[in-house]
Design a protein around this motif. Structure first.
Motif, mmCIF file in Angstrom:
data_model
loop_
_atom_site.group_PDB
_atom_site.id
_atom_site.type_symbol
_atom_site.label_atom_id
_atom_site.label_comp_id
_atom_site.label_asym_id
_atom_site.label_seq_id
_atom_site.Cartn_x
_atom_site.Cartn_y
_atom_site.Cartn_z
ATOM 1 N N SER A 64 -15.082 1.603 -0.637
ATOM 2 C CA SER A 64 -14.584 2.937 -0.324
ATOM 3 C C SER A 64 -13.220 2.873 0.354
ATOM 4 O O SER A 64 -12.682 3.885 0.771
ATOM 5 C CB SER A 64 -15.584 3.663 0.597
ATOM 6 N N ALA A 65 -12.666 1.654 0.482
ATOM 7 C CA ALA A 65 -11.407 1.506 1.181
ATOM 8 C C ALA A 65 -10.283 2.229 0.455
ATOM 9 O O ALA A 65 -10.237 2.261 -0.767
ATOM 10 C CB ALA A 65 -11.053 0.031 1.312
ATOM 11 N N GLU A 66 -9.382 2.778 1.224
ATOM 12 C CA GLU A 66 -8.200 3.403 0.638
ATOM 13 C C GLU A 66 -7.260 2.324 0.137
ATOM 14 O O GLU A 66 -7.021 1.319 0.792
ATOM 15 C CB GLU A 66 -7.497 4.256 1.690
ATOM 16 N N VAL A 67 -6.710 2.514 -1.052
ATOM 17 C CA VAL A 67 -5.809 1.546 -1.648
ATOM 18 C C VAL A 67 -4.403 1.776 -1.120
ATOM 19 O O VAL A 67 -3.891 2.899 -1.136
ATOM 20 C CB VAL A 67 -5.831 1.670 -3.187
ATOM 21 N N LEU A 68 -3.763 0.718 -0.662
ATOM 22 C CA LEU A 68 -2.398 0.812 -0.161
ATOM 23 C C LEU A 68 -1.448 1.052 -1.328
ATOM 24 O O LEU A 68 -1.517 0.368 -2.347
ATOM 25 C CB LEU A 68 -2.021 -0.482 0.556
ATOM 26 N N THR A 69 -0.539 2.019 -1.185
ATOM 27 C CA THR A 69 0.323 2.396 -2.305
ATOM 28 C C THR A 69 1.777 2.540 -1.874
ATOM 29 O O THR A 69 2.088 2.725 -0.700
ATOM 30 C CB THR A 69 -0.127 3.738 -2.922
ATOM 31 N N THR A 70 2.659 2.455 -2.871
ATOM 32 C CA THR A 70 4.075 2.770 -2.698
ATOM 33 C C THR A 70 4.502 3.622 -3.882
ATOM 34 O O THR A 70 3.790 3.739 -4.877
ATOM 35 C CB THR A 70 4.941 1.491 -2.667
ATOM 36 N N GLY A 71 5.695 4.211 -3.797
ATOM 37 C CA GLY A 71 6.224 4.954 -4.929
ATOM 38 C C GLY A 71 5.967 6.442 -4.857
ATOM 39 O O GLY A 71 5.645 6.989 -3.796
ATOM 40 N N VAL A 72 6.097 7.105 -6.016
ATOM 41 C CA VAL A 72 6.072 8.564 -6.086
ATOM 42 C C VAL A 72 5.034 9.039 -7.078
ATOM 43 O O VAL A 72 4.999 8.589 -8.231
ATOM 44 C CB VAL A 72 7.463 9.094 -6.521
ATOM 45 N N VAL A 73 4.178 9.954 -6.623
ATOM 46 C CA VAL A 73 3.203 10.620 -7.494
ATOM 47 C C VAL A 73 3.308 12.121 -7.248
ATOM 48 O O VAL A 73 2.858 12.619 -6.200
ATOM 49 C CB VAL A 73 1.765 10.158 -7.224
ATOM 50 N N PRO A 74 3.890 12.899 -8.154
ATOM 51 C CA PRO A 74 3.918 14.358 -7.989
ATOM 52 C C PRO A 74 2.491 14.900 -7.898
ATOM 53 O O PRO A 74 1.568 14.368 -8.528
ATOM 54 C CB PRO A 74 4.618 14.838 -9.265
ATOM 55 N N SER A 75 2.308 15.956 -7.128
ATOM 56 C CA SER A 75 0.964 16.495 -6.900
ATOM 57 C C SER A 75 0.270 16.893 -8.197
ATOM 58 O O SER A 75 -0.947 16.742 -8.325
ATOM 59 C CB SER A 75 1.036 17.697 -5.952
#
Length: 415
Positions: free
Chosen positions: A29-40
């Motif tokens: 259930s861990a949150e995945v560490l992310t970078t970059g851009v994801v529009p809503s």
């Protein structure tokens, strides 16, 4: 680069395993560490990727999505360790892309033909000076047939020579590592598996030969020709050929994970090594599976095939996607120049390809309404790991979650 403390805090101390051979987590259930851009409006893509990589315990991944020539989503997932320093995966980090390299090689051949330097009907025996003594049918292998996997080699019948280094070295009486010339000498001395042009059979060796044709005709190394003639004109500068050993990795290249090992093919030591690092020879894979790229690089590369431009003209693009003399499937798809191809619901073509080698899985698709996407991972399906090919329908369904496509083009941010 981030300190270990800051990075672990950011990921709630529960991140995908970094060790080679990490087994898939059954429930995470861990949150995945992310970078970059994801529009809503494109959050469905992001959530699908997070679920996919969590279920498979993938430590490093990327996703890029584009529409009508604009990159709209660019994402890195996870982090990795290098020299004791932990770094986030960026949208521009480099991954081995394996057989996604084939459409790059196919385009290089199309460009040489476009420039009048090569006939697609030319015979490989003439181009590369190969003898047909062992099997006269080799004289019927043309560039077209190499490109469309109808040349006569079938890895389900005889072992793929790109993955049979120990056998080839022993047969020829040469030391490891072997090179392209050794592989060609070994294969040319053996009979084909079927009559050229009579059926489709995927062949890494056929694309390796195409790389040698590119070098012979252009007078340049395969990598130099591709980078100068195909990539630089469209502003792609990061892509390069990969290397075998972890110590040789580029500074922005992710590590590769696999539970499998193999005897080293890069030296005579007989040492058992992690399969992604010396268990196969990356330089020999060049034209069939040797490129490093990011997901944003690959979707931008896909734009080359959308319309005639500085790299390929309309005739070349039509050749890239042309139906072969045989091999159209019951579902109506066929193999072009490094692309699987099928007519889509709006009268155009869907084109796609995956790539896999120990420590890598990649997928690139160009589908209807101008949408394209690329996902890359630093491991592939292994025993006990859920299917990786399912990323295709998963991302395909994510398209349907977008109600309004954003208009901001991220391309300048990542090139």
């Amino acid at each position: 680069m981030l300190s270990r403390r800051r990075l672990l805090q950011a990921s709630a101390a529960a991140v995908p395993a970094l060790a080679l051979g990490a087994r898939p987590a059954q429930a995470r259930s861990a949150e995945v560490l992310t970078t970059g851009v994801v529009p809503s409006s494109m959050a469905g893509f992001d959530q699908a990727m997070k679920t996919f990589i969590t279920e498979r315990d993938i430590s490093c991944a990327q996703l890029a999505v584009a529409k009508n020539g604009k990159i709209l989503l660019a994402r890195g997932y996870g982090f990795y360790s290098r020299s004791g320093i932990l770094a986030r995966v960026q949208p521009t980090s480099l991954f081995r892309i394996a057989s996604l390299s084939k459409n790059i090689t196919g385009a290089a051949i199309a460009r040489l033909a476009q420039d009048g330097k090569l006939s697609l009907g030319a015979k490989v025996t003439s181009l590369l000076g190969l003898s047909a003594t062992a099997d006269p049918r080799l004289a019927n292998v043309t560039v077209w047939r190499l490109l469309q996997h109808t040349a006569g080699w079938d890895r389900s019948v005889t072992r793929d020579p790109l993955w049979d280094d120990h056998t080839i070295a022993a047969s020829l009486g040469v030391p490891l590592p072997i090179d392209h010339a050794d592989i060609m000498k070994y294969v040319t001395a053996r009979r084909l598996d079927f009559d050229p042009g009579s059926k489709f059979a995927y062949s890494n060796y056929g694309y390796m030969l195409l790389g040698r044709i590119i070098e012979k005709v252009s007078g340049m190394s395969y990598e130099s020709y591709v980078r100068q003639t195909l990539l630089a004109p469209v502003g792609i500068t990061r892509m390069r050929l990969g290397r075998s050993l972890r110590a040789e990795a580029f500074s922005t290249e992710v590590p590769y994970a696999s539970k499998y090992t193999n005897k080293s093919v890069v030296d005579q030591s007989g040492t058992v090594v992690p399969y992604p690092y010396g268990g196969f020879n990356m330089p020999n894979q060049d034209a069939n599976g040797g490129w490093l790229a990011s997901a944003v690089d690959m979707v931008k590369w896909g734009f080359v095939f959308d319309k005639a431009g500085t790299v390929l003209n309309s005739t070349s693009i039509s050749r890239v996607f042309a139906k072969p003399e045989t091999g159209v499937t019951a579902g109506g798809s066929w193999y072009g120049f490094g692309w699987n191809v099928r007519t889509n619901n709006v009268g155009g073509l869907n084109t796609w390809h995956n790539g896999g080698m120990p420590g890598t899985f990649s997928f690139l698709a160009r589908v209807q309404n101008g949408v394209s996407y690329c996902a890359i991972f630093n491991r592939r399906e292994e025993e006990g790991t859920p299917d990786f090919d399912s990323i295709d329908p998963i991302l395909g369904r994510a398209i349907g979650t977008v109600k309004t496509w954003p208009t901001t083009d991220l391309t300048p941010r990542y090139f």
